[in-house]
Design a protein around this motif. Structure first.
Motif, mmCIF file in Angstrom:
data_model
loop_
_atom_site.group_PDB
_atom_site.id
_atom_site.type_symbol
_atom_site.label_atom_id
_atom_site.label_comp_id
_atom_site.label_asym_id
_atom_site.label_seq_id
_atom_site.Cartn_x
_atom_site.Cartn_y
_atom_site.Cartn_z
ATOM 1 N N ALA A 73 0.745 -1.054 0.070
ATOM 2 C CA ALA A 73 -0.177 -0.059 -0.081
ATOM 3 C C ALA A 73 0.661 1.149 0.064
ATOM 4 O O ALA A 73 0.476 2.399 -0.315
ATOM 5 N N ARG A 74 2.263 1.019 0.628
ATOM 6 C CA ARG A 74 2.724 2.285 0.458
ATOM 7 C C ARG A 74 3.953 2.592 -0.813
ATOM 8 O O ARG A 74 4.566 3.410 -0.771
ATOM 9 N N SER A 75 3.467 1.622 -1.608
ATOM 10 C CA SER A 75 4.381 1.784 -2.986
ATOM 11 C C SER A 75 3.658 1.893 -3.996
ATOM 12 O O SER A 75 2.551 1.095 -4.133
ATOM 13 N N GLU A 76 3.858 2.316 -5.343
ATOM 14 C CA GLU A 76 3.330 2.162 -6.478
ATOM 15 C C GLU A 76 3.736 0.939 -7.167
ATOM 16 O O GLU A 76 3.088 0.507 -8.114
ATOM 17 N N ALA A 77 4.853 0.433 -6.937
ATOM 18 C CA ALA A 77 5.337 -0.632 -7.678
ATOM 19 C C ALA A 77 4.696 -2.027 -7.494
ATOM 20 O O ALA A 77 3.950 -2.216 -6.248
ATOM 21 N N PRO A 78 4.909 -3.262 -8.312
ATOM 22 C CA PRO A 78 4.226 -4.309 -8.022
ATOM 23 C C PRO A 78 4.835 -4.996 -6.834
ATOM 24 O O PRO A 78 5.918 -4.553 -6.341
ATOM 25 N N GLY A 79 3.930 -5.906 -6.434
ATOM 26 C CA GLY A 79 4.519 -6.526 -5.008
ATOM 27 C C GLY A 79 4.174 -7.808 -4.952
ATOM 28 O O GLY A 79 3.238 -8.374 -5.654
ATOM 29 N N ARG A 80 4.631 -8.751 -4.109
ATOM 30 C CA ARG A 80 4.398 -10.055 -3.882
ATOM 31 C C ARG A 80 4.394 -10.345 -2.303
ATOM 32 O O ARG A 80 5.198 -9.888 -1.578
ATOM 33 N N ILE A 81 3.269 -11.183 -2.269
ATOM 34 C CA ILE A 81 3.268 -12.015 -0.734
ATOM 35 C C ILE A 81 3.113 -13.399 -0.927
ATOM 36 O O ILE A 81 2.467 -14.001 -1.766
ATOM 37 N N THR A 82 3.964 -13.876 -0.058
ATOM 38 C CA THR A 82 3.981 -15.341 0.022
ATOM 39 C C THR A 82 3.764 -15.959 1.505
ATOM 40 O O THR A 82 4.545 -15.348 2.302
ATOM 41 N N LEU A 83 3.018 -16.793 1.709
ATOM 42 C CA LEU A 83 2.613 -17.664 2.669
ATOM 43 C C LEU A 83 3.098 -18.776 2.848
ATOM 44 O O LEU A 83 2.902 -19.522 1.756
ATOM 45 N N GLY A 84 3.942 -19.142 3.793
ATOM 46 C CA GLY A 84 4.525 -20.411 3.834
ATOM 47 C C GLY A 84 4.683 -20.902 5.017
ATOM 48 O O GLY A 84 4.475 -20.346 6.128
ATOM 49 N N ALA A 85 4.744 -22.403 5.217
ATOM 50 C CA ALA A 85 4.680 -22.998 6.691
ATOM 51 C C ALA A 85 5.408 -24.335 6.316
ATOM 52 O O ALA A 85 5.236 -25.120 5.538
ATOM 53 N N ARG A 86 6.113 -24.815 7.301
ATOM 54 C CA ARG A 86 6.788 -26.114 7.381
ATOM 55 C C ARG A 86 7.092 -26.368 8.801
ATOM 56 O O ARG A 86 7.020 -25.974 9.759
ATOM 57 N N ARG A 87 7.510 -27.894 8.917
ATOM 58 C CA ARG A 87 7.753 -28.414 9.971
ATOM 59 C C ARG A 87 9.290 -28.683 10.258
ATOM 60 O O ARG A 87 9.839 -29.057 9.273
#
Length: 302
Positions: free
Chosen positions: A225-239
């Protein structure tokens, strides 16, 4: 047994917690009376056994006075020991009761703190989402705004169903977080890319309800939201052994001087309340972005 029972019964009727002359005289009389009864019984047993032992006494009165003279101090001592043991046991029971009440109060306070933290977190993401809907309406993107409203309704239903805390499967939390990110994609249709890398073996892991919501919300607010550039969000989980590692990555920059917002602060507080020092939340710069990592003890939802 009869001696002890009679003493404790009198103590319950006439306690000796404070020195009162009347109570002291009552117990002194009782100690003397019980001593006399005990001495009479002793001497009577000796005379009952007289035919079987030629050394047994023959004069009942003389024997009673002799035994009473030597036995009576021991009877008073025995009475005092029973009184002392009774009050020691009573004091220990009161201490245990205080500990039980203190433990119950501590548990109640911890639950109240958790509920307060959850109640603070829920309106927080609600207001942020409503602000996003408002910006779409102002921009004339009514169709997207309606889609966001529908998704927000699902999120609120989940939050209300999970009110009061408790543990849920990680898979359930991940789906809710992905639904939130799907709503945000309507705000940033050309700029937001979402990826999920949750290992199948941890989808049944037990995690606190509404754990991921503040993390993905923080990723959107500070990473996109603070940038005009494209962004990526990754949700990860492991044991990893006896631990579950949950990570939320977003492109952007970590402000080293920035203070954690309500979402991250409350998440850390909730983890501390639930797990003590066995869980933590770390926020670090990583691979050209920001990585929020939660470490929890491994367990399954019962």
């Amino acid at each position: 047994i009869g001696f002890t029972f009679a003493t404790i019964t009198l103590l319950r009727s006439v306690p000796l917690r404070r020195f009162e002359l009347g109570a002291f005289l009552a117990h002194l009389t009782a100690a003397f009376g019980l001593g006399v009864v005990h001495t009479l019984f002793w001497v009577a047993v000796e005379f009952a056994l007289k035919p079987y032992d030629f050394m047994n006494p023959t004069n009942f009165r003389h024997r009673l006075l002799l035994v009473g003279y030597y036995q009576m101090p021991l009877e008073f001592m025995l009475y005092g020991i029973v009184v002392l043991a009774h009050y020691v046991d009573e004091s220990s029971e009161r201490a245990r009761e205080r500990e039980r009440k203190a433990a119950h109060l501590e548990t109640s306070l911890a639950q109240a703190r958790l509920q307060a933290l959850e109640l603070q977190t829920q309106p927080h993401f609600l207001f942020n989402t409503l602000n996003g809907i408002g910006s779409l309406v102002r921009a004339g993107e009514n169709a997207r705004a309606l889609t966001m409203i529908g998704g927000l309704s699902d999120l609120l239903r989940y939050a209300l169903d999970r009110a009061g805390g408790g543990f849920v499967p990680l898979d359930e939390e991940a789906q809710t977080a992905e639904k939130y990110l799907e709503i945000q994609r309507h705000r940033f249709p050309d700029r937001l890319t979402v990826a999920s890398e949750v290992s199948p073996e941890v989808r049944g892991a037990a995690v606190p309800a509404l754990l991921l919501q503040p993390l993905v919300e923080n990723a959107v607010r500070h990473g996109l939201a603070r940038s005009e550039a494209p962004g990526r969000i990754t949700l990860g989980a492991r044991r990893e052994g006896d631990w579950v590692i949950i990570e939320v990555f977003n492109t952007g920059q970590l402000d080293p001087n920035g203070k954690p917002g309500i979402g991250l602060t409350n998440t850390r507080a909730r983890l501390s309340q639930i797990y003590g020092d066995r869980a933590r939340l770390d926020l670090d710069a990583h691979d050209g972005g920001v990585l929020a990592r939660v470490t929890l003890p491994w367990s399954r939802v019962s």
